[in-house]
Design a protein around this motif. Structure first.
Motif, mmCIF file in Angstrom:
data_model
loop_
_atom_site.group_PDB
_atom_site.id
_atom_site.type_symbol
_atom_site.label_atom_id
_atom_site.label_comp_id
_atom_site.label_asym_id
_atom_site.label_seq_id
_atom_site.Cartn_x
_atom_site.Cartn_y
_atom_site.Cartn_z
ATOM 1 N N ALA A 141 -17.696 32.434 -11.272
ATOM 2 C CA ALA A 141 -16.827 32.667 -10.084
ATOM 3 C C ALA A 141 -15.787 31.621 -9.753
ATOM 4 C CB ALA A 141 -17.977 32.925 -8.640
ATOM 5 N N GLY A 142 -14.666 32.224 -9.451
ATOM 6 C CA GLY A 142 -13.565 31.256 -9.042
ATOM 7 C C GLY A 142 -14.116 30.433 -7.684
ATOM 8 N N VAL A 143 -14.576 31.442 -6.974
ATOM 9 C CA VAL A 143 -15.344 30.993 -5.613
ATOM 10 C C VAL A 143 -16.617 31.656 -5.210
ATOM 11 C CG1 VAL A 143 -14.890 30.610 -3.077
ATOM 12 C CG2 VAL A 143 -13.047 30.175 -4.567
ATOM 13 N N LEU A 144 -17.408 30.877 -4.868
ATOM 14 C CA LEU A 144 -18.830 31.460 -4.506
ATOM 15 C C LEU A 144 -18.980 31.452 -3.038
ATOM 16 C CD1 LEU A 144 -21.636 32.594 -5.822
ATOM 17 C CD2 LEU A 144 -22.444 30.327 -5.173
ATOM 18 N N ILE A 145 -19.445 32.342 -2.402
ATOM 19 C CA ILE A 145 -19.799 32.132 -0.914
ATOM 20 C C ILE A 145 -21.084 32.692 -0.576
ATOM 21 C CG2 ILE A 145 -19.235 33.486 1.242
ATOM 22 C CD1 ILE A 145 -16.350 34.065 0.230
ATOM 23 N N GLY A 146 -21.741 31.740 0.039
ATOM 24 C CA GLY A 146 -23.187 31.773 0.214
ATOM 25 C C GLY A 146 -23.243 32.303 1.507
ATOM 26 N N ALA A 147 -23.904 33.668 1.483
ATOM 27 C CA ALA A 147 -24.124 34.555 2.759
ATOM 28 C C ALA A 147 -25.604 34.751 2.672
ATOM 29 C CB ALA A 147 -23.146 35.655 2.954
ATOM 30 N N ASP A 148 -26.637 34.095 2.026
ATOM 31 C CA ASP A 148 -27.886 34.231 2.034
ATOM 32 C C ASP A 148 -28.970 34.114 2.870
ATOM 33 O OD1 ASP A 148 -27.019 31.855 0.663
ATOM 34 O OD2 ASP A 148 -28.627 31.929 -0.825
ATOM 35 N N GLY A 149 -28.399 33.659 4.147
ATOM 36 C CA GLY A 149 -29.400 33.543 5.284
ATOM 37 C C GLY A 149 -30.021 32.299 5.303
ATOM 38 N N ALA A 150 -30.992 32.088 6.120
ATOM 39 C CA ALA A 150 -31.419 30.942 6.730
ATOM 40 C C ALA A 150 -32.168 30.213 5.446
ATOM 41 C CB ALA A 150 -32.623 31.287 7.665
ATOM 42 N N GLU A 151 -32.707 30.792 4.494
ATOM 43 C CA GLU A 151 -33.481 30.088 3.371
ATOM 44 C C GLU A 151 -32.572 29.967 2.100
ATOM 45 O OE1 GLU A 151 -36.101 29.366 4.257
ATOM 46 O OE2 GLU A 151 -36.389 30.409 5.946
ATOM 47 N N ARG A 155 -27.087 26.993 -0.347
ATOM 48 C CA ARG A 155 -27.152 25.918 0.493
ATOM 49 C C ARG A 155 -27.934 24.870 -0.202
ATOM 50 N NH1 ARG A 155 -27.997 24.943 6.849
ATOM 51 N NH2 ARG A 155 -28.563 22.925 6.758
ATOM 52 N N ARG A 156 -28.948 25.141 -0.702
ATOM 53 C CA ARG A 156 -29.980 24.128 -1.444
ATOM 54 C C ARG A 156 -29.108 23.610 -2.668
ATOM 55 N NH1 ARG A 156 -34.062 27.684 -0.250
ATOM 56 N NH2 ARG A 156 -34.190 28.324 -2.520
ATOM 57 N N ALA A 157 -28.683 24.399 -3.472
ATOM 58 C CA ALA A 157 -27.835 24.306 -4.678
ATOM 59 C C ALA A 157 -26.639 23.171 -4.640
ATOM 60 C CB ALA A 157 -27.326 25.602 -5.536
ATOM 61 N N ILE A 158 -26.206 23.090 -3.370
ATOM 62 C CA ILE A 158 -25.099 22.197 -3.109
ATOM 63 C C ILE A 158 -25.643 21.006 -2.590
ATOM 64 C CG2 ILE A 158 -23.302 23.973 -3.501
ATOM 65 C CD1 ILE A 158 -22.907 23.896 -0.614
ATOM 66 N N VAL A 264 -21.569 30.728 5.037
ATOM 67 C CA VAL A 264 -21.257 31.612 6.181
ATOM 68 C C VAL A 264 -22.625 31.964 6.810
ATOM 69 C CG1 VAL A 264 -19.042 32.289 5.225
ATOM 70 C CG2 VAL A 264 -21.090 33.621 4.734
ATOM 71 N N GLY A 265 -22.357 32.424 8.145
ATOM 72 C CA GLY A 265 -23.504 32.864 8.821
ATOM 73 C C GLY A 265 -24.715 31.975 8.795
ATOM 74 N N ASP A 266 -25.879 32.542 8.770
ATOM 75 C CA ASP A 266 -27.098 31.668 8.889
ATOM 76 C C ASP A 266 -27.161 30.862 7.626
ATOM 77 O OD1 ASP A 266 -27.672 33.842 10.638
ATOM 78 O OD2 ASP A 266 -29.751 34.299 9.834
ATOM 79 N N ALA A 267 -26.585 30.841 6.654
ATOM 80 C CA ALA A 267 -26.493 29.913 5.541
ATOM 81 C C ALA A 267 -25.943 28.676 6.318
ATOM 82 C CB ALA A 267 -26.002 30.489 4.173
ATOM 83 N N ALA A 268 -25.077 28.801 7.038
ATOM 84 C CA ALA A 268 -24.168 27.712 7.572
ATOM 85 C C ALA A 268 -24.662 27.166 8.849
ATOM 86 C CB ALA A 268 -22.570 27.897 7.669
#
Length: 371
Positions: A141-151, A155-158, A264-268
């Motif tokens: 991906a040129g850009v990846l957006i993490g919208a994968d919630g509270a878990e 987020r963990r990967a970065i 974004v969202g819960d992931a943030a």
């Protein structure tokens, strides 16, 4: 490996808004949404949809009337303070209550119809490389957006840690017949016992309500305590099934890093600390992230600036209000002020359910009641 301009991990409202915004910013962009589940699927939540969330989606070209079709507006909201002060008024704009199993599927279907690709896939590994982000060694991906919630896996990967216990709530939710005295009314009820904690009842319009109870993880909460809290605030309500979910509150949100990975969202950790509301934050942050995603390597900085410009002041005000609310006398005073003035009530609702701020009017009215 196949390449996409933007990959969104998570197909809920935050992810769908992200994908729609990326396509709107660049209609030629190749945008892929990955989700581990097929839709429709349930999402444990209060199901409340603030009208401001629909405004954001309408701005992305989504037919919002189709999203909420069959679910009537709910014009009235009842609030109860820890000390027992109750206020019920018509909201400035009615809210809606739509089961997430319905709402999320309708929204994602609309976004896919706009040219976004959707694939069922459980993301396990993310590698940030020069000029791209690699997902599970299979696509880039040129850009990846993490919208994968509270878990969030993203987020963990970065390398961003989860919220601490004092910035995380846990809640249980189920569906039951509307509680006595709350037919057709949204209700958020608090108590001095185990404060800060609250219960809710949000009517679906068919005689049922989404009901639940939550409190901070730092208070040593367990399932028995959650059940007891629900019974204390909504006595006699017995949902056939109760499911739990974590709420990473915005008071513990991480700093959005530079680069090609956005959250974004819960992931943030974008959950309102006063009410647990997250849909408005989800679609707004998604819209801002999707628009920034077409910036490539500059996406992280652009998104961070846009989020701060659009939501930063509100988040600072909601964090301050959350801190002050630990004194139950202050909460009681604010609710008494809201009971006495529709404008104060509207300010309180906007702060807890949308992007409102601590206005001078509300502060002055609360101080007068406190005295």
């Amino acid at each position: 490996m196949e390449h996409w301009d933007v990959v969104v991990v998570g197909g809920g409202p935050a992810g769908a808004a992200s994908a729609a915004a990326a396509r709107r910013a660049d209609p030629a962009a190749r945008v892929l949404v990955l989700d581990r589940s097929d839709f429709p699927r349930d999402k444990v939540c209060g199901d409340g949809i603030a009208p401001e969330a629909l405004d954001v989606l309408a701005g992305l070209g989504v037919d919002t009337a189709a999203l909420v079709d069959g679910y009537p507006p709910v014009p009235r909201l009842r609030l109860r303070s820890p000390g027992g002060t109750t206020v019920e008024r018509a909201m400035h704009r009615p809210a809606l209550v739509v089961p997430r199993q319905v709402f999320d599927a309708r929204l994602l279907t609309a976004v896919v119809a706009g040219g976004v690709a959707l694939r069922r896939h459980t993301v396990r590994r993310i590698e940030v490389q020069a000029g791209r982000v690699v997902v599970d060694g299979a696509l880039t991906a040129g850009v990846l957006i993490g919208a994968d919630g509270a878990e969030s896996v993203v987020r963990r990967a970065i390398g961003l840690a989860p919220n601490r216990a004092r910035h995380t709530a846990i809640a249980i939710r189920g569906y039951a017949p509307e509680p006595a005295g709350l037919a057709g009314v949204q209700a958020i009820l608090t108590t001095e016992q185990r404060w800060p904690a609250y219960a809710w009842s949000f009517p679906l319009g068919d005689g049922r309500a989404n009901v639940g109870y939550g409190e901070l993880v730092s208070g040593g909460v367990n399932r028995a305590g959650l059940l007891a809290g629900l019974e204390r605030l909504l006595p006699g309500v017995a949902p056939a099934e109760l499911r739990a979910h974590r709420l990473p509150l915005s008071t513990g949100r991480p700093r959005q890093p530079d680069g090609r990975v956005l959250l974004v969202g819960d992931a943030a950790s974008l959950i309102n600390p006063l009410t647990g509301e997250g849909i408005f934050y989800a679609v707004l942050s998604g819209a801002l992230a999707g628009a920034a995603a077409v910036r490539g390597g500059d996406a992280g900085a652009a998104y961070r600036a846009a989020l701060d410009a659009r939501l930063g002041r509100h988040l600072r005000h909601s964090a301050a209000a959350s801190g002050v609310s630990r004194w139950t006398r202050v909460m009681d005073a604010a609710f008494r002020a809201a009971a006495g003035d529709q404008r104060v009530f509207d300010d309180v609702v906007a702060l807890g359910l949308a992007d409102g701020r601590l206005t001078a009017r509300t502060l002055a009215a609360a101080v007068r009641r406190l005295r």
